[in-house]
Design an enzyme around this catalytic site. Structure first.
Site, short mmCIF file in Angstrom:
data_model
loop_
_atom_site.label_atom_id
_atom_site.label_comp_id
_atom_site.label_asym_id
_atom_site.label_seq_id
_atom_site.Cartn_x
_atom_site.Cartn_y
_atom_site.Cartn_z
N ASP A 1 0.87 -1.17 0.00
CA ASP A 1 0.00 0.00 0.00
C ASP A 1 0.91 1.23 0.00
O ASP A 1 2.14 1.14 0.10
CB ASP A 1 -0.97 -0.03 1.19
C1 NOJ Z 1 -4.14 3.83 0.19
C2 NOJ Z 1 -5.29 2.88 0.27
O1 NOJ Z 1 -5.25 2.17 1.48
C3 NOJ Z 1 -5.32 1.89 -0.87
O2 NOJ Z 1 -6.48 1.11 -0.78
C4 NOJ Z 1 -5.22 2.62 -2.17
O3 NOJ Z 1 -5.37 1.73 -3.25
C5 NOJ Z 1 -3.90 3.35 -2.22
N1 NOJ Z 1 -3.86 4.32 -1.13
C6 NOJ Z 1 -3.64 4.04 -3.54
O4 NOJ Z 1 -4.41 5.15 -3.68
#
Ligand code: NOJ
Length: 750
Positions: A286
């Site tokens: 993430d």
């Molecule tokens: C953080 C989020 O937790 C995740 O689900 C997301 O895909 C990413 N950022 C990218 O934006």
């Protein structure tokens, strides 16, 4: 203790036998291409493939030279959030013609519940209990997004959520592993389409691996403590379903589970994901979650974080750049090996080959006619109707008579941006149809007074105007809830009632004595205990998306009925959370016989003189509405639950049937739910588990026999020794309208 049957396989056994649970196949021709390409690549290029650059969405003017140069040198494997089509084309052109081995890029985006045409939030989609709707919505999203060059979505989110305080419950499939698995499969099939190399196919990303929804206290990013039994029986099944459906990628969670941050958890990423499940796509972190292992207290610096990520088997680093900076040094110091890097890169290349990018990396050209098409909008409306849950309908107030005088009041009645919900970067609010604009377009005779200008508004200066308008009307429709920003990432709430002065305004309106329909648009269940008696009907639409207005119009006036059923247990008060129907019984199960309310305890009562069972003195032990609950505009009667046998063996299948009759006077839909309880286990089992469901539609007076088949596989579970199987003994079975209702029978497994 009961005997575990022979197909029990321990995790160790699984590792040895390598009997993978996923059917993703690698083929030799593909593997040869991957290894051949790997032999040509320099170390820098390999490291580049592990790099997901998170930049450029806000880049104005021309594309920064620094980015172009990085791509030219093969230092980037994928991009996220490049939402300028010309930049996508230019970067891809550089990658495929000027970089050392001409390896194409993948462009990623959070396409969560629609791209331009916005569908209900995922929790709403889960309320549809409808795999076809989930699949077609994600297909629409893929068609729209791919025209901007997006070929990878960070969806579906498959985190089981048992706590409505958690803001990301909005993006979740709810609390049930079976329902979530069905939806997970459908989303993957929709995003990826029939073929990964179709230019409209988006590779899916099952996220967040794992336990993100188990954040203690529902506070986002918080620690999760999940034992092996829960991991296997509750949290993993939706991911397994997504991988089985072919999800090419998976994202690690921000949280730590049992002391190890997910992005550095070798047990999760290797033993479970690769060895047990047999996943052969790639793992992405993430956002910065590799370097966030530093504040977690698991890595001492970026270099250490990179080492942990690589050793855990995390392929691609999102936005932070510890791999880019330190992999070379780590190799020189012998802390990681080139074989490890090769294997991480191979997983990424395999997916790029499967996507056909080496042959055709061009953006699906020409988006004209692909966005907000009539078909897409109709599907979005259908999804909003199928997701909406009717929670209360006193005296069959709904559907309303269009010829009566109506007043619409409330902060979300005409908020084109807010009704789209969380994660809608690309949805254009000018396309949104709100309830107010839809009522206007349909020439409904109504007055609109907002009363409160946004959901958290505490100013009462419009109250009198709203009250005056209500006095002139026959019905009040109050459209409130939460603005989009009050749910989603990092937006957990400790109180989950209607924010601001909404409750107060509803109470003022109730004093007038006119029937009130409360329409809630929100990212989570909202506690409505304080106002439930003040309103006659409650329609939960979640954040319904672009076509929320027409869907609400059709439901309010009865052209359609709300068809959703709750995918989460709805609490009376936040203090009951986490709350879920498939809990364990405890040694002292709550019971109405034993329960004494806090106000009924005699002053000076003796410590143990009252029922000592598992309940709250003030909130009892039942939810406001159970999992699976939802009303329609007609009624159904369930009779004649029949089992083909009272004994299930490895050789037979139980046929379970029930007669269902539409006892009302209009056509209606019902979601028939089958639950099972394994009465005694070598570990304790949930009080009920959803095993099957079927959606039916019956004319007034029509009766249908619904039949389910149950086999041994449906009852298997992992015990705490990681043995997978089913044990001999008694089972209870219910077929009903929700988790708290049903006809009951029993059978034995022998
Ligand atoms: C953080 C989020 O937790 C995740 O689900 C997301 O895909 C990413 N950022 C990218 O934006």
């Amino acid at each position: 203790m009961k005997r575990i049957h022979i197909y029990i396989i321990t995790i160790l056994g699984l590792l040895i036998s390598c009997k993978k649970e996923t059917s993703v196949k690698t083929n030799n021709a593909l593997e040869n291409k991957v290894s051949e390409l790997l032999t040509k690549m320099t170390l820098e290029e390999k490291i580049g493939q592990l790099n997901l650059r998170g930049t450029s969405s806000r880049v104005k003017g021309s594309l920064p030279e620094e980015l172009k140069q990085a791509v030219r040198e093969g230092k980037v494997g994928a991009f996220l959030n490049v939402m300028n089509k010309q930049y996508v084309d230019e970067l891809q052109q550089i990658a495929t013609t000027e970089s050392p081995n001409k390896i194409p890029l993948i462009f990623a985006r959070d396409v969560i519940h629609g791209f331009k045409t916005i569908f209900p939030i995922p929790l709403g989609m889960a309320a549809s209990w409808d795999a076809d709707v989930a699949k077609s919505s994600s297909r629409v999203a893929a068609i729209e997004a791919s025209s901007f060059g997006v070929r990878w979505t960070f969806a579906p989110m498959l985190d089981i959520a048992r706590d409505a305080r958690w803001g990301r419950i909005a993006e979740s499939p709810g609390e049930d592993p079976y329902l979530a698995s069905i939806l997970g499969k459908a989303y993957v099939e929709g995003f990826q389409g029939d073929s990964l190399n179709d230019p409209t196919s988006l590779i899916a990303c099952a996220k967040h691996f794992i336990g993100y929804g188990a954040a203690i206290g529902g506070r986002d990013y918080n620690t999760a403590i999940i034992n092996k039994e829960l991991l296997q029986n509750v949290y993993l099944p939706p991911f397994k379903a997504a991988f089985k459906a072919g999800s090419q990628t998976v994202m690690t969670a921000f949280n730590e589970m049992n002391g190890i941050p997910a992005s550095g958890d070798k047990y999760l990423l290797q033993d479970i994901l690769r060895k047990q499940i047999g996943f052969d796509g790639f793992v992405v972190s993430d956002w910065n979650s590799v370097t966030e292992m530093i504040p977690h207290g698991f890595a001492k610096d970026e270099k250490h974080a990179a080492k942990i990520g690589i050793n855990a088997g995390l392929n691609m680093e999102m936005t932070s750049q510890s791999y880019e900076k330190y992999v070379k040094e780590l190799l020189q110091e012998g802390k990681i090996t080139e074989n490890q890097i090769n294997s991480l890169v191979a997983d990424i290349l395999r997916v790029k080959f499967r996507m056909g990018l080496f042959e055709n990396s061009k953006r699906a050209q020409d988006d004209s006619g692909k966005l907000y098409t009539e078909n897409h909008l109709q599907l979005a409306k259908e999804a909003a109707i199928k997701s909406s849950v009717l929670l209360k309908n006193e005296g069959n107030l709904l559907p309303l008579n269009k010829n009566k005088k109506i007043v619409i009041i409330g902060p979300l009645a005409n908020k084109p941006r807010e009704q789209l919900g969380t994660w809608t970067f690309d949805g254009d609010k000018t396309h949104t149809k709100t309830p107010v604009t839809t009522f206007q377009q349909n020439n409904v005779d109504f007055t609109f007074v907002e009363g409160l200008t946004f959901s958290r508004d505490i100013a009462e200066n419009q109250f009198q105007k709203a009250i005056n308008a209500a006095k002139q009307s026959d019905f009040i429709i109050f459209i409130g809830g939460e603005e989009a920003i009050l749910s989603g990432e990092a937006h957990s709430r400790a109180n989950i009632n209607l924010p601001g002065k909404q409750e107060k305004l509803i109470k003022e309106l109730a004093k007038i004595g006119k029937p009130i329909v409360l329409v809630i648009m929100a990212g989570r269940p909202i506690t409505i205990t304080n106002i439930i008696k003040d309103v006659d009907a409650v329609l939960m639409t979640w954040h319904p998306g672009t076509m929320g207005g027409p869907a609400i119009y059709d439901m309010i006036f009865g052209n359609e009925e709300p068809q959703g059923r709750l995918p989460v247990t709805w609490p009376k008060v936040a203090g009951q959370l986490p709350l879920f129907y498939n809990h364990k019984n405890t040694g002292r199960p709550a019971s109405s016989k034993e329960f004494v309310h806090i106000n009924d305890i005699p002053i000076g009562a003796w410590q143990s003189s009252l029922g000592n069972t598992s309940h709250y003195l003030d909130a009892g032990f039942t939810p406001h509405f159970p999992f699976g609950y939802g009303l329609g505009y007609t009624t159904f009667e369930y009779t004649n639950l029949t089992l083909s046998s009272n004994v299930l063996t490895n050789a037979n299948t139980l046929k379970i049937s029930v007669d269902i009759k539409n006892t009302g006077n209009r056509k209606g839909n019902e979601i028939v739910q089958l639950y099972v309880q394994d009465v005694v286990g070598s570990i304790t089992r949930p009080v009920k588990e959803l095993k099957k469901f079927k959606k039916i539609s019956l004319e007034a007076g029509e009766q249908q026999t619904v039949t389910f088949e149950l086999e041994v596989n449906d009852l298997k579970y992992y015990n705490n020794k990681m043995e997978y199987g089913v044990e001999q003994g008694d089972f209870n079975i219910w077929i009903g309208k929700n988790a708290a209702n049903g006809l009951k029978e029993t059978f034995k497994y022998e």
